[in-house]
Design an enzyme around this catalytic site. Structure first.
Site, mmCIF file in Angstrom:
data_model
loop_
_atom_site.group_PDB
_atom_site.id
_atom_site.type_symbol
_atom_site.label_atom_id
_atom_site.label_comp_id
_atom_site.label_asym_id
_atom_site.label_seq_id
_atom_site.Cartn_x
_atom_site.Cartn_y
_atom_site.Cartn_z
ATOM 1 N N ASN A 9 0.864 -1.174 0.000
ATOM 2 C CA ASN A 9 0.000 0.000 0.000
ATOM 3 C C ASN A 9 0.904 1.229 0.000
ATOM 4 O O ASN A 9 1.488 1.559 1.025
ATOM 5 C CB ASN A 9 -0.891 -0.041 1.259
ATOM 6 C CG ASN A 9 -1.698 1.227 1.447
ATOM 7 O OD1 ASN A 9 -1.790 2.059 0.537
ATOM 8 N ND2 ASN A 9 -2.281 1.385 2.633
ATOM 9 N N TRP A 10 1.001 1.856 -1.158
ATOM 10 C CA TRP A 10 1.957 2.973 -1.284
ATOM 11 C C TRP A 10 1.418 4.275 -0.705
ATOM 12 O O TRP A 10 2.123 5.269 -0.665
ATOM 13 C CB TRP A 10 2.342 3.165 -2.750
ATOM 14 C CG TRP A 10 3.103 2.003 -3.336
ATOM 15 C CD1 TRP A 10 3.594 0.913 -2.659
ATOM 16 C CD2 TRP A 10 3.468 1.819 -4.707
ATOM 17 N NE1 TRP A 10 4.246 0.076 -3.529
ATOM 18 C CE2 TRP A 10 4.179 0.605 -4.808
ATOM 19 C CE3 TRP A 10 3.268 2.572 -5.875
ATOM 20 C CZ2 TRP A 10 4.689 0.125 -6.017
ATOM 21 C CZ3 TRP A 10 3.771 2.093 -7.079
ATOM 22 C CH2 TRP A 10 4.481 0.881 -7.143
ATOM 23 N N LYS A 11 0.154 4.298 -0.367
ATOM 24 C CA LYS A 11 -0.490 5.507 0.197
ATOM 25 C C LYS A 11 -0.250 6.706 -0.734
ATOM 26 O O LYS A 11 -0.143 6.521 -1.929
ATOM 27 C CB LYS A 11 0.016 5.739 1.621
ATOM 28 C CG LYS A 11 -0.134 4.461 2.469
ATOM 29 C CD LYS A 11 0.036 4.687 3.933
ATOM 30 C CE LYS A 11 -0.124 3.360 4.667
ATOM 31 N NZ LYS A 11 -0.033 3.483 6.108
ATOM 32 N N HIS A 98 -9.478 1.418 4.782
ATOM 33 C CA HIS A 98 -8.218 1.538 5.516
ATOM 34 C C HIS A 98 -8.440 2.489 6.701
ATOM 35 O O HIS A 98 -9.228 3.434 6.606
ATOM 36 C CB HIS A 98 -7.139 2.084 4.576
ATOM 37 C CG HIS A 98 -5.775 2.050 5.177
ATOM 38 N ND1 HIS A 98 -5.341 3.013 6.066
ATOM 39 C CD2 HIS A 98 -4.766 1.155 5.060
ATOM 40 C CE1 HIS A 98 -4.106 2.708 6.445
ATOM 41 N NE2 HIS A 98 -3.734 1.589 5.855
ATOM 42 N N GLU A 100 -6.822 4.882 7.754
ATOM 43 C CA GLU A 100 -6.601 6.308 7.441
ATOM 44 C C GLU A 100 -7.828 6.905 6.757
ATOM 45 O O GLU A 100 -8.141 8.079 6.947
ATOM 46 C CB GLU A 100 -5.340 6.457 6.579
ATOM 47 C CG GLU A 100 -4.087 6.230 7.419
ATOM 48 C CD GLU A 100 -2.895 5.647 6.661
ATOM 49 O OE1 GLU A 100 -2.880 5.684 5.416
ATOM 50 O OE2 GLU A 100 -1.977 5.135 7.336
ATOM 51 N N GLU A 170 -5.522 -4.771 10.658
ATOM 52 C CA GLU A 170 -4.505 -3.748 10.881
ATOM 53 C C GLU A 170 -4.800 -2.978 12.159
ATOM 54 O O GLU A 170 -5.589 -2.023 12.149
ATOM 55 C CB GLU A 170 -4.491 -2.763 9.706
ATOM 56 C CG GLU A 170 -4.113 -3.385 8.389
ATOM 57 C CD GLU A 170 -3.475 -2.364 7.449
ATOM 58 O OE1 GLU A 170 -2.377 -2.629 6.973
ATOM 59 O OE2 GLU A 170 -4.070 -1.300 7.231
ATOM 60 N N GLY A 176 2.469 2.282 10.694
ATOM 61 C CA GLY A 176 3.462 3.349 10.552
ATOM 62 C C GLY A 176 4.183 3.701 11.834
ATOM 63 O O GLY A 176 4.885 4.708 11.898
ATOM 64 N N SER A 215 3.385 -2.084 10.359
ATOM 65 C CA SER A 215 4.835 -2.186 10.579
ATOM 66 C C SER A 215 5.418 -3.548 10.209
ATOM 67 O O SER A 215 6.339 -4.041 10.866
ATOM 68 C CB SER A 215 5.177 -1.803 12.031
ATOM 69 O OG SER A 215 4.787 -0.472 12.289
ATOM 70 N N GLY A 236 2.831 -1.112 4.246
ATOM 71 C CA GLY A 236 2.929 0.297 3.871
ATOM 72 C C GLY A 236 4.373 0.687 3.617
ATOM 73 O O GLY A 236 4.937 0.431 2.548
ATOM 74 N N GLY A 237 4.995 1.275 4.612
ATOM 75 C CA GLY A 237 6.358 1.821 4.496
ATOM 76 C C GLY A 237 7.355 0.887 3.826
ATOM 77 O O GLY A 237 8.124 1.321 2.956
HETATM 78 P P1 PGA Z 1 2.861 0.306 7.589
HETATM 79 O O1 PGA Z 1 1.405 0.566 6.972
HETATM 80 O O2 PGA Z 1 3.357 -0.998 6.999
HETATM 81 O O3 PGA Z 1 3.681 1.475 7.129
HETATM 82 O O4 PGA Z 1 2.710 0.225 9.064
HETATM 83 C C1 PGA Z 1 0.510 -0.511 6.779
HETATM 84 C C2 PGA Z 1 -0.783 -0.004 6.209
HETATM 85 O O5 PGA Z 1 -1.212 1.106 6.555
HETATM 86 O O6 PGA Z 1 -1.415 -0.694 5.398
#
Ligand code: PGA
Length: 253
Positions: A9-11, A98, A100, A170, A176, A215, A236-237
Site C-alpha cells: 500500500n503505497w499511500k 483503511h 486512514e 490492521e 506506521g 509495521s 505500507g512503508g
Molecule cells: P505500515 O502501513 O506498513 O507502514 O505500518 C501498513 C498499512 O497502513 O497498510
C-alpha cells in the site's frame, strides 16, 4: 489451501516516474532472490500512477490494486474514481476502509459496506481493513470493534462471495509506528476474524484470506506468515522501496 497474498500500500507516495522505477527494482529483486511460488503479489499505487504501473507490470507476476474507490459506477461525484475505471486500468484488487480513510475521511462501516459490494459486483477483490485503536485495545474492546467492523462491512454479502474478499487486520496503533503486533497477538485476532466469518458465511470462511498489516518488514514477515490464520500482509512503508519489498516477499514464503 489459501493462496498467500502480500500487498504493498503505497499511500500518497510516489509520482508515476518514481513508481515506474520502483517496479523495475522490485522485478529485478524478485528475480534475484526469490522463489515466490504461489504467493500473490499486489501493489496499490496512487490513482495517478495506476496507468504507468499497469504497463510496467503487464505480463509479470505483479498484480495491480487501488487504494480506494467510490461505490457508484459513474455520476456527479467530483474528485471520485469508480470501480469501472479501476477495472479498465487492469486493477484486480482495491483496498477498502483503511484506517486512514476511516480516521481522516470519515468512512463509516456503512460506506465500507457499499464499497465492498460495489467492488465485488465489478470483479474487484476488496481488501477490507479492520482494526482497533490503541485506546480500544487498552479498554479491552478489540473483539467488539472487530466484530462491528466485520458485520457492518460485510452486511448483505452472499456467502459464495466471501472467498473473493480479503480481510486485512490492521491494528491502528501498529500502522506506521514501527511497533508491529506480536505474531501471537495478530494470530489471536485473525482467528477471531475467521470465527466471525464462519458465523456469517459458514464453510466458505476457510477460504477467506486474512492479512496482517502494521509495521510489517522483511525481518518480521516470516513470524506472521507462520501463523495458521494469517495468509499474507498489507505493507505500507516497507513496500516503498523495490529491492527491500522484494526481500520482504522472499521472506514471506
Ligand atoms: P505500515 O502501513 O506498513 O507502514 O505500518 C501498513 C498499512 O497502513 O497498510
Amino acid at each position: 489451501m489459501r493462496r498467500p497474498i502480500v500487498a504493498g500500500n503505497w499511500k500518497m507516495n510516489l509520482t508515476a516516474k518514481e513508481a515506474s522505477l520502483l517496479i523495475e527494482n522490485l522485478l529485478s529483486g524478485l528475480k534475484e532472490n526469490t522463489e515466490t511460488g504461489l504467493m500473490e503479489i499486489v501493489v496499490c499505487p496512487a490513482f495517478t500512477a495506476l496507468q504507468t504501473v499497469a504497463e510496467k507490470t503487464k505480463d509479470t507476476e505483479i498484480v495491480l490494486g487501488a487504494q480506494n474507490m467510490h461505490w457508484e459506477r459513474s455520476g456527479a461525484y467530483t474528485g471520485e474514481v469508480s470501480p469501472a475505471m479501476l477495472v479498465d486500468l487492469g486493477c484486480k484488487y482495491v483496498i477498502i476502509g483503511h484506517s486512514e480513510r476511516r480516521q481522516y475521511f470519515a468512512e463509516t462501516d456503512e460506506v465500507v459496506n457499499k464499497k465492498v459490494k460495489a467492488a465485488l459486483a465489478s470483479n474487484l477483490g476488496p481488501i477490507m481493513c479492520v482494526g482497533e485503536s490503541l485506546e480500544e485495545r487498552e479498554s479491552d474492546l478489540t473483539e467488539k470493534v472487530i466484530r462491528e467492523q466485520l458485520l457492518g462491512g460485510l452486511k448483505g454479502i452472499q456467502s459464495e462471495d466471501f472467498e473473493n474478499v480479503v480481510v486485512a487486520y490492521e491494528p491502528v496503533w501498529a500502522i506506521g509506528s514501527g511497533k508491529a503486533a506480536t505474531a501471537e497477538d495478530a494470530e489471536k485476532v485473525a482467528l477471531l476474524i475467521r470465527n466471525i466469518l464462519r458465523e456469517l458465511a459458514g464453510e466458505v470462511s476457510e477460504r477467506v484470506r486474512i492479512q496482517y498489516g502494521g509495521s510489517v518488514k522483511a525481518s518480521n514477515i516470516g513470524s506472521f506468515m507462520a501463523q495458521p490464520n494469517i495468509d499474507g500482509a498489507l505493507v505500507g512503508g516497507a513496500s516503498l522501496e523495490g529491492k527491500g519489498f522484494a526481500e520482504l516477499i522472499g521472506n514471506a514464503k
